[in-house]
Design an enzyme around this catalytic site. Structure first.
Site, mmCIF file in Angstrom:
data_model
loop_
_atom_site.group_PDB
_atom_site.id
_atom_site.type_symbol
_atom_site.label_atom_id
_atom_site.label_comp_id
_atom_site.label_asym_id
_atom_site.label_seq_id
_atom_site.Cartn_x
_atom_site.Cartn_y
_atom_site.Cartn_z
ATOM 1 N N ASN A 210 52.540 -0.006 13.660
ATOM 2 C CA ASN A 210 51.254 -0.002 14.399
ATOM 3 C C ASN A 210 50.339 0.961 13.771
ATOM 4 O O ASN A 210 50.775 1.744 12.973
ATOM 5 C CB ASN A 210 51.143 -0.352 15.882
ATOM 6 C CG ASN A 210 51.831 0.900 16.374
ATOM 7 O OD1 ASN A 210 51.390 2.050 16.006
ATOM 8 N ND2 ASN A 210 53.060 0.896 16.780
ATOM 9 N N PHE A 323 51.858 5.864 28.706
ATOM 10 C CA PHE A 323 50.640 5.356 28.385
ATOM 11 C C PHE A 323 50.472 4.073 28.250
ATOM 12 O O PHE A 323 51.447 3.394 28.225
ATOM 13 C CB PHE A 323 50.398 5.955 26.834
ATOM 14 C CG PHE A 323 49.636 7.447 26.943
ATOM 15 C CD1 PHE A 323 50.379 8.507 27.200
ATOM 16 C CD2 PHE A 323 48.202 7.636 26.388
ATOM 17 C CE1 PHE A 323 49.798 9.969 27.166
ATOM 18 C CE2 PHE A 323 47.586 8.770 26.498
ATOM 19 C CZ PHE A 323 48.266 9.998 26.931
HETATM 20 N N1 CTP Z 1 56.915 2.741 25.514
HETATM 21 C C1 CTP Z 1 58.277 3.015 25.463
HETATM 22 N N2 CTP Z 1 59.325 2.149 24.650
HETATM 23 C C2 CTP Z 1 59.014 1.015 24.111
HETATM 24 C C3 CTP Z 1 57.655 0.639 24.595
HETATM 25 C C4 CTP Z 1 56.762 1.439 25.074
HETATM 26 O O1 CTP Z 1 58.745 4.043 25.516
HETATM 27 N N3 CTP Z 1 59.977 0.275 23.558
HETATM 28 C C5 CTP Z 1 56.095 3.492 26.297
HETATM 29 C C6 CTP Z 1 54.823 3.741 25.495
HETATM 30 O O2 CTP Z 1 55.129 4.875 24.906
HETATM 31 C C7 CTP Z 1 53.896 3.969 26.522
HETATM 32 C C8 CTP Z 1 54.356 2.854 27.586
HETATM 33 O O3 CTP Z 1 55.816 2.472 27.134
HETATM 34 O O4 CTP Z 1 53.991 5.283 27.455
HETATM 35 C C9 CTP Z 1 53.595 1.548 27.480
HETATM 36 O O5 CTP Z 1 53.606 1.207 26.161
HETATM 37 P P1 CTP Z 1 52.668 0.020 25.680
HETATM 38 O O6 CTP Z 1 52.814 -0.278 24.310
HETATM 39 O O7 CTP Z 1 50.995 -0.165 26.045
HETATM 40 O O8 CTP Z 1 53.288 -0.908 26.803
HETATM 41 P P2 CTP Z 1 54.616 -2.093 26.727
HETATM 42 O O9 CTP Z 1 55.390 -1.455 27.764
HETATM 43 O O10 CTP Z 1 55.225 -2.119 25.277
HETATM 44 O O11 CTP Z 1 54.095 -3.354 27.126
HETATM 45 P P3 CTP Z 1 53.004 -4.460 26.498
HETATM 46 O O12 CTP Z 1 53.342 -4.282 24.875
HETATM 47 O O13 CTP Z 1 53.609 -5.879 26.837
HETATM 48 O O14 CTP Z 1 51.901 -4.011 26.813
#
Ligand code: CTP
Length: 404
Positions: A210, A323
């Site tokens: 990403n 976050f």
């Molecule tokens: N995060 C994590 N491990 C993952 C996915 C997310 O530690 N596999 C953490 C990110 O670092 C962030 C938080 O979870 O602090 C939210 O990440 P985000 O990408 O906004 O959301 P997701 O939990 O992945 O949910 P979605 O993609 O459905 O919005």
């Protein structure tokens, strides 16, 4: 937000013309929520009246070392212990000389000897007096004792000359006082920060990832170090130098990030997940570069571990901050993540279309159970400091502890 709420500041005023600025400084310290006890030297009373300072402080000014009334109330030792910081503004050449020599012949100099609080000195004097080798030697002596020297500024002086010796402006002094509290805020705490994207291989030359640049996470790591914490940065691939005093663990995949974080999260005090972790990985990574054989290509993906949720569900988790990068419904999505993942706090930001990713500025909406805070658009460095401050306050509130 009041940056000095519940802080106890002893404001020492000595006899220089800049004493008139101390009244404004006092007003601004109080405006930021500080409790201020003013201590004036006799000479200071020639420049500004104790009555003015008393009215602004909302409490009587202390002046005498051997004051019968005060010694039965708050005596000089109690006063020295009461202070979170001693700020002397203005500090004359004479007072600085007495400080350098450890004199204790009036209340203010005695307090400086009797306290273990940080001391901050804002010199104010004629430029010739400031440049005099005697003053410079005294300054160097007190610097060695880790007394903070604020200024002086350079410019027009009350005596009509120009040069160094002007007391810093109240706003500058206010900032310096704020910084001293921020610096010690997280001393002795271990913080783990994740930053950057992760990469999931498709074949030996391609990956899923990403647009995260890592700037926010790196700025947070830096701000946490500034606040006195020991910081471990678990970072995906980014083009940023590791900040000084930060120990870094470089990872590529979500699985590697998960393992690196979980190996030490149990003993950490605070975990901040700023990484944009790739949610899915290829079920089978091709061993050779995939050739373009058909009109379309399907990749079978499987879920990656959620690092943040895994940390939050530990038996005794650290204070856990997530976050939420969202393109819509910022508040709803952030609160849902806060609750679903069992977090202590979440910092949400809008992403896409020139926002957040690959930029130097950001804006955050921070939520925690029972509270929220908007941090408007600012450079990521500044936001990171504000966020660390907010995290520290909530961390200590949770542990019902004092910041230092
Ligand atoms: N995060 C994590 N491990 C993952 C996915 C997310 O530690 N596999 C953490 C990110 O670092 C962030 C938080 O979870 O602090 C939210 O990440 P985000 O990408 O906004 O959301 P997701 O939990 O992945 O949910 P979605 O993609 O459905 O919005």
């Amino acid at each position: 937000m009041k940056s000095l709420a519940n802080k106890r500041i002893l404001l020492g005023v000595t006899g220089g013309i800049a004493a008139y600025k101390s009244a404004e400084l006092l007003r601004r310290l109080r405006e930021q929520g500080a409790e201020v006890q003013v201590v004036m030297t006799r000479a200071a009373c020639e420049f500004i009246t104790p009555l003015t300072m008393q009215a602004l402080a909302g409490r009587p000014v202390c002046m005498e070392l051997l004051d019968h009334d005060n010694e039965t109330g708050m005596g000089h030792i109690e006063l020295a212990r009461w202070s979170d910081v001693i700020l002397i503004a203005p500090a004359t050449a004479n007072f600085i000389a007495r400080l350098a020599h450890g004199m204790a012949d009036d209340l203010l100099s005695t307090l400086c000897l009797a306290t273990d609080a940080p001391i901050m000195v804002a010199p104010a004097m004629n430029r010739q007096m400031w440049c005099n080798p005697a003053t410079q030697a005294n300054i160097s002596t007190i610097l060695q004792r880790e007394i903070n020297i604020l200024g002086p500024g350079d410019g027009e002086q009350a005596c009509g000359e120009r040069g160094p010796g002007r007391m810093l402006e109240p706003g500058q002094l206010l900032q310096a006082v704020g910084a001293i509290f921020e610096n010690a805020m997280l001393a002795g705490k271990h913080i783990i920060v994740t930053a950057g994207p992760t990469r999931e291989a498709i074949d030996p030359v391609r990956y899923i990832s990403n647009r995260s640049s890592g700037k926010m996470g790196y700025a947070i790591a830096r701000a946490a170090v500034e606040a006195g914490a020991a910081v471990t940065l678990v970072t995906g691939p980014v083009a940023l130098p590791v900040p000084e005093q930060v120990s870094s663990v470089k990872v590529n995949t979500a699985k590697e990030m998960h393992d690196a974080v979980l190996s030490s999260a149990g003993s950490a005090d605070i975990f901040i997940a700023a990484a944009a972790v790739t949610d899915y990985r290829c079920q089978d990574v091709a061993e050779q570069k995939i050739k373009k054989t058909g009109q379309s290509l399907s990749l079978e993906l499987e879920r990656n571990p959620d690092v943040l949720a895994a940390v939050a569900s530990l038996g005794t988790p650290p204070f856990t901050v997530g976050f939420a990068a969202e393109t819509e419904l910022l508040k709803d999505n952030a609160i849902r993540k806060l609750e679903d993942k069992g977090l202590d706090m979440i910092a949400a930001n809008l992403v896409g279309d020139g926002l957040a990713f690959e930029t130097d500025d950001n804006a955050l909406e921070v939520f925690w159970p029972g509270g929220s805070l908007s941090l408007p658009t600012a450079p990521k460095e500044k936001l990171a400091r504000q966020l660390i401050h907010t995290i520290a306050r909530n961390y200590y509130e949770k542990h019902s502890n004092k910041a230092h």
